[in-house]
Scaffold this motif. Structure first.
Motif, PDB file in Angstrom:
ATOM      1  N   LEU A  21     -36.738  -6.515  -7.522  1.00 46.63           N
ATOM      2  CA  LEU A  21     -36.103  -6.692  -6.221  1.00 46.63           C
ATOM      3  C   LEU A  21     -35.111  -7.843  -6.232  1.00 46.63           C
ATOM      4  CD1 LEU A  21     -39.206  -6.227  -3.876  1.00 46.63           C
ATOM      5  CD2 LEU A  21     -37.428  -4.542  -4.395  1.00 46.63           C
ATOM      6  N   ASP A  22     -35.420  -8.894  -7.001  1.00 51.41           N
ATOM      7  CA  ASP A  22     -34.558 -10.072  -7.059  1.00 51.41           C
ATOM      8  C   ASP A  22     -33.648 -10.052  -8.275  1.00 51.41           C
ATOM      9  OD1 ASP A  22     -35.928 -10.900  -4.813  1.00 51.41           O
ATOM     10  OD2 ASP A  22     -37.217 -12.311  -5.879  1.00 51.41           O
ATOM     11  N   GLY A  23     -33.640  -8.941  -9.008  1.00 54.56           N
ATOM     12  CA  GLY A  23     -32.917  -8.885 -10.266  1.00 54.56           C
ATOM     13  C   GLY A  23     -31.469  -8.472 -10.102  1.00 54.56           C
ATOM     14  N   ASN A  24     -30.936  -7.826 -11.130  1.00 52.54           N
ATOM     15  CA  ASN A  24     -29.511  -7.540 -11.195  1.00 52.54           C
ATOM     16  C   ASN A  24     -29.154  -6.132 -10.757  1.00 52.54           C
ATOM     17  OD1 ASN A  24     -30.582  -6.125 -13.322  1.00 52.54           O
ATOM     18  ND2 ASN A  24     -29.820  -7.549 -14.889  1.00 52.54           N
ATOM     19  N   GLY A  25     -30.093  -5.414 -10.173  1.00 53.52           N
ATOM     20  CA  GLY A  25     -29.797  -4.077  -9.688  1.00 53.52           C
ATOM     21  C   GLY A  25     -29.958  -2.984 -10.720  1.00 53.52           C
TER      22      GLY A  25
END
Length: 249
Positions: free
Chosen positions: A123-127
């Motif tokens: 969720l907090d990553g690079n997509g």
């Protein structure tokens, strides 16, 4: 703490906001695909798009939100993907991860914080990866990760193509396992990917080679076993479903 309210699984504007991922220089530096729609000489803030830059930016097109993909009809009901919201879904997911059959391959058993960390990294990553619940006739019963396989470390272990899209899954309720449901859902999700990601020519998966029920479900849903590959922590069956063959197998 997860919410104690009755969960609702309708798509929200919060997910709509994730349906577009801006092209960034970080992705442009490694891109290889082509862009068909942007004219040479178009501008984005602070940067001029040239014939050299346009192909690079295509690789920055990651994943739109599966919340907008709609439902797929299956022999057992209407199925759709809903992106995970930790405040709503963590307790459910942690319970599934502590099921012994699931824990053998996912290795996320333990307190809810273990599951939360795994999901939050996406969720907090690079997509590159979107964690989702699978809802059958509105009831959450499975967990899925839809990810860009060509931008994932997996791409170091097989001949990746631009926009290869990977899937991970687990069926949460043991009562739903062992009766062919996984086969139906895998075919449905692969079709959703191919219907909604026109640049994707292949859907990829890499189940543990020891997980015979999972491998069988992939084979029965139109995937072929392309190879056995060694990944960190497991030997995997590289499963591929080709767009060109989707109506034949």
């Amino acid at each position: 703490m997860p919410s104690t309210d009755t969960p609702t699984y309708a798509a929200t504007s919060a997910y709509a906001a994730t349906s577009a991922y801006a092209a960034t220089s970080a992705y442009a530096s490694t891109a290889t695909a082509t862009v068909d729609s942007a004219p040479t000489g178009a501008r984005i803030p602070g940067r001029r798009l040239t014939a050299r830059v346009l192909p690079l930016l295509a690789e920055a097109e990651l994943l739109d939100s599966p919340a907008g993909w709609g439902a797929a009809a299956t022999p057992t009901g209407s199925f759709r993907l809903e992106p995970v919201r930790l405040g709503r879904d963590l307790e459910l997911l942690a319970g599934w991860m502590n099921d012994p059959e699931v824990a053998t391959y996912w290795e996320l058993a333990g307190p809810a914080a273990v599951t939360a960390a795994h999901v939050r990294s996406q969720l907090d990553g690079n997509g590159h990866s979107i964690p989702c619940l699978g809802l059958l006739d509105g009831t959450p019963m499975s967990y899925w990760e839809i990810y860009r396989a060509d931008l994932d470390p997996l791409s170091r272990h097989y001949p990746a193509r631009p926009h290869d899209t990977g899937i991970h899954l687990l069926i949460g309720d043991g009562a739903n396992r062992g009766r062919g449901l996984g086969t139906a859902l895998l075919r449905a999700v692969a079709d959703l990917v191919l219907d909604n990601r026109p640049r994707c020519t292949r859907v990829i998966a890499e189940p543990d080679i020891r997980n015979t029920p999972s491998v069988s479900a992939f084979l029965n849903s139109g995937f072929r076993c392309s190879a056995e590959i060694d990944l960190p922590g497991k030997r995997a069956a590289l499963m591929i479903r080709e767009r060109a063959l989707r109506n034949l197998i």
